[in-house]
Design an enzyme around this catalytic site. Structure first.
Site, PDB file in Angstrom:
ATOM      1  N   SER A  31       0.921  -1.046  -0.093  1.00 35.29           N
ATOM      2  CA  SER A  31      -0.138   0.081   0.019  1.00 35.29           C
ATOM      3  C   SER A  31       0.930   1.193  -0.165  1.00 35.29           C
ATOM      4  CB  SER A  31      -0.916   0.166   1.095  1.00 35.29           C
ATOM      5  OG  SER A  31      -1.290   1.121   1.396  1.00 35.29           O
TER       6      SER A  31
ATOM      7  N   TYR B 155      -1.908  -0.770  10.392  1.00 40.19           N
ATOM      8  CA  TYR B 155      -1.981  -1.247   9.098  1.00 40.19           C
ATOM      9  C   TYR B 155      -0.802  -0.594   8.354  1.00 40.19           C
ATOM     10  CZ  TYR B 155      -3.790  -0.846   4.286  1.00 40.19           C
ATOM     11  OH  TYR B 155      -3.910  -1.329   2.844  1.00 40.19           O
TER      12      TYR B 155
END
Length: 256
Positions: free
Chosen positions: A146, A159
């Site tokens: 990401s 995350y």
């Protein structure tokens, strides 16, 4: 001839978290490029739906309900795939989740759940499939990271930590396994329309902020991740390893 092949004919791919969202799109995209595809997910109905779409393209589908944080379940499913197909050429580590807690509110349970789902699963699948790939002296591993692993975002600290770790894990595995003919790369998406992002993208103010920080002035469409994945899985990327390709509409040019 200078144009390399982007086709995946006669290849066998494995995609984790393939029941919906990015994983579903990548599984179907690999099938469109010619691969037979094994798919891991927890929800049986999602698995069967994606398997049906793969088979409708004339490719073989091998659905498995697997907890990708569980070594024994992964090993059993990978062994079954290899018995059926003789090989796994491509692994896409896509399984992931997020809990959007501020740092002071993160619980031990949240930390463990996100770490295991996003990071441990990718390592376990890479280790188990990588052992098979080393025996064959061939493999393509693609980790779905990401932009949150590259720049600071309001996505949750845990995350972000898992995605930064995936980017670094990609480099180390590429370094270790290159001599065995295994290429390890990553893809770092920005915001795409998925079940995971649907709720937050429906908030007008947040969506406007995202678009303002994206040079292409829009969020991504899932099919726009398929081309990069097929490239990295194909002979066109034979001299590419240890890289993370950010598919982000230009967002990481200046961060968020």
């Amino acid at each position: 001839m200078y144009l390399p092949s982007f086709q995946l004919n006669n290849k066998v791919a494995l995609v984790t978290g393939a029941g919906r969202g990015i994983g579903r799109a990548l599984a179907i995209g690999l099938a469109e490029a010619g691969a037979d595809v094994a798919i891991f997910a927890r929800t049986g109905s999602d698995l069967e739906a994606v398997a049906g779409e793969i088979r409708a393209l004339g490719r073989q589908a091998y659905p498995f309900s697997v907890d990708v944080t569980n070594r024994e379940q992964i090993e059993a499913a990978v062994s079954a795939i290899i018995r059926e197909t003789d090989r796994i050429d491509i692994l896409i580590n896509n399984a992931g989740m997020n809990i959007r807690s501020q740092a002071l509110a993160v619980t031990d349970e949240e930390w463990d759940t996100i770490m295991q789902t996003n990071l441990k699963s990718a390592f376990l699948c890479s280790q188990i499939v990588g052992r098979h790939m080393q025996q064959r002296e061939y493999g393509r591993i693609i980790n779905i990271a990401s932009v949150a692993g590259q720049v600071a975002l309001r996505t949750g600290v845990v995350y972000a930590a898992t995605k930064a770790a995936m980017i670094q894990m990609t480099k180390v595995l590429a370094l270790e396994w290159g001599k065995h003919g295994i290429l390890v790369n990553g893809i770092g998406p920005w915001y795409f329309k998925t079940p995971l992002t649907e709720k937050i993208l429906n908030q007008p103010d947040y969506l406007a902020e995202i678009i303002a920080r994206t040079p292409l002035r829009r969020v991504g469409e899932l099919e726009e991740l398929v081309g990069p994945a097929v490239f990295l899985a194909s002979d066109a990327a034979n001299y590419v390893t240890g890289q993370t390709l950010f598919v982000d509409g230009g967002m990481t040019i200046y961060g968020f």
